[in-house]
Design an enzyme around this catalytic site. Sequence first.
Site, PDB file in Angstrom:
ATOM      1  N   LYS A  80    -103.126  49.441-102.404  1.00 44.35           N
ATOM      2  CA  LYS A  80    -102.666  48.132-101.923  1.00 44.35           C
ATOM      3  C   LYS A  80    -101.337  47.849-102.592  1.00 44.35           C
ATOM      4  O   LYS A  80    -101.048  48.384-103.661  1.00 44.35           O
ATOM      5  CB  LYS A  80    -103.679  47.046-102.330  1.00 44.35           C
ATOM      6  CG  LYS A  80    -103.605  45.795-101.494  1.00 44.35           C
ATOM      7  CD  LYS A  80    -104.381  45.923-100.200  1.00 44.35           C
ATOM      8  CE  LYS A  80    -104.288  44.688 -99.350  1.00 44.35           C
ATOM      9  NZ  LYS A  80    -105.056  44.805 -98.106  1.00 44.35           N
ATOM     10  N   GLY A 180    -112.679  30.691 -88.285  1.00 47.42           N
ATOM     11  CA  GLY A 180    -111.351  31.290 -88.296  1.00 47.42           C
ATOM     12  C   GLY A 180    -111.029  31.945 -86.965  1.00 47.42           C
ATOM     13  O   GLY A 180    -111.713  32.877 -86.540  1.00 47.42           O
ATOM     14  N   GLY A 182    -107.917  33.336 -86.113  1.00 43.12           N
ATOM     15  CA  GLY A 182    -106.609  33.984 -86.242  1.00 43.12           C
ATOM     16  C   GLY A 182    -106.576  35.254 -85.413  1.00 43.12           C
ATOM     17  O   GLY A 182    -107.239  35.370 -84.372  1.00 43.12           O
ATOM     18  N   VAL A 184    -107.841  38.222 -85.899  1.00 41.11           N
ATOM     19  CA  VAL A 184    -109.144  38.865 -85.733  1.00 41.11           C
ATOM     20  C   VAL A 184    -110.113  37.920 -85.030  1.00 41.11           C
ATOM     21  O   VAL A 184    -110.768  38.284 -84.043  1.00 41.11           O
ATOM     22  CB  VAL A 184    -109.720  39.310 -87.100  1.00 41.11           C
ATOM     23  CG1 VAL A 184    -111.144  39.841 -86.933  1.00 41.11           C
ATOM     24  CG2 VAL A 184    -108.836  40.370 -87.734  1.00 41.11           C
TER      25      VAL A 184
END
Length: 349
Positions: A80, A180, A182, A184
């Site tokens: 990451k 959520g 967004g 996805v």
Amino acid sequence: MQLFQRLGEYDYEKVVFCNDNDTGLRAIIAIHDTALGPALGGVRMLPYPTEAEALDDVLRLARGMTYKAAIAGVNLGGGKSVVIGDSRADKNPALLRALGRFVDTLAGEYVAGQDIGTNSHDMAVIRGATRHVACVHESAGGAGDPSRTTAYGVSCGIRAALKATTGNDAFGGRHIAIQGLGNVGFALARFCHEAGARLTVTDIAGPVLTKAARELGAEVVSPDAIYDVECDVFSPNSIGAVINDDTIPRFRCPAIAGGANNVLAEARHADALTERGILYAPDYLVNSGGLIRCQEEVLGKATEDFTVYSKVANIYEQTLHVIRMASERGMSTAAAADWIAEERIAGGE
Ligand code: NAD
């Protein structure tokens, strides 16, 4: 905990601190494990209040990527990077290329992708400095934003949860509560709606809620009320740590399966869900669809939807496998997923 103590405890391979005075880049790249392949992980750009918080985030996320690749059967390791800054004010092509040069020094050990604060256009810019980058925008010849593929994988995880809790994996007539909407969450809501599910949704942004009500016939509730919705599956697709001491007693669903990362506030919350008789489909397995897509891109293979989607569909079987193992061994599904991932990493294949 001291840095080297932490790196030793969780067996990290490498942490690179990136400083570029010309562009103001301050970034950290963490490589957790490359036993299964090059470490792939997104570039997260956030205005971290302290450097210690940036370091903590990148270490935690890199390790999570190792487990995600392992459980998904993907031949990639875990890495990451975090860029300290406000993506709306501080992000520019020179800064992204500076990061790309650091990525390039790792000679393919780490492959960058998009994450919070970055997008597939940014990945196209980074590719100007290194070829070790995925999720590059389609206009630049890449596979683009993986969110829709992630959403498809989440829908497979939800079907597995339905199968385990009701004996039937069909969405028809089922009630899914989605937190959520967004990249996805909205794509997931559309998949579920088209398959015949009834939806209750929430978000902190108003326009997506109006759109979900209009286009998907979804019922809208306030962000806090989503935890009290009586439904077949609660699907978290926004922030982390939403499964905690406050929310667990409130859930009125037999199963939880969603795309958000790190949804358990603490590891012990997996056991608390088991005690309440709520099935938890492990987040990093259920949301691994985007990573599966990235693998194809990194390996330079075809990324046509059919090839990728048929691989992502395995999330259904793998989730059921985890559920069975948890039941047979008397452990939580989270512990079973970790066990499977760790076995694969230890085997190195
Ligand atoms: P996004 O930023 O596009 O969407 C997040 C949505 O959650 C936004 O609409 C936001 O308004 C909403 N939200 C924020 N706080 C909320 C709250 N308290 N209550 C309700 N809604 C809230 O992000 P995304 O790309 O859709 O990712 C969603 C989650 O899935 C994240 O946890 C991400 O790490 C994870 N994930 C994404 C991918 C991917 O391919 N994009 C892959 C794996 C995991």
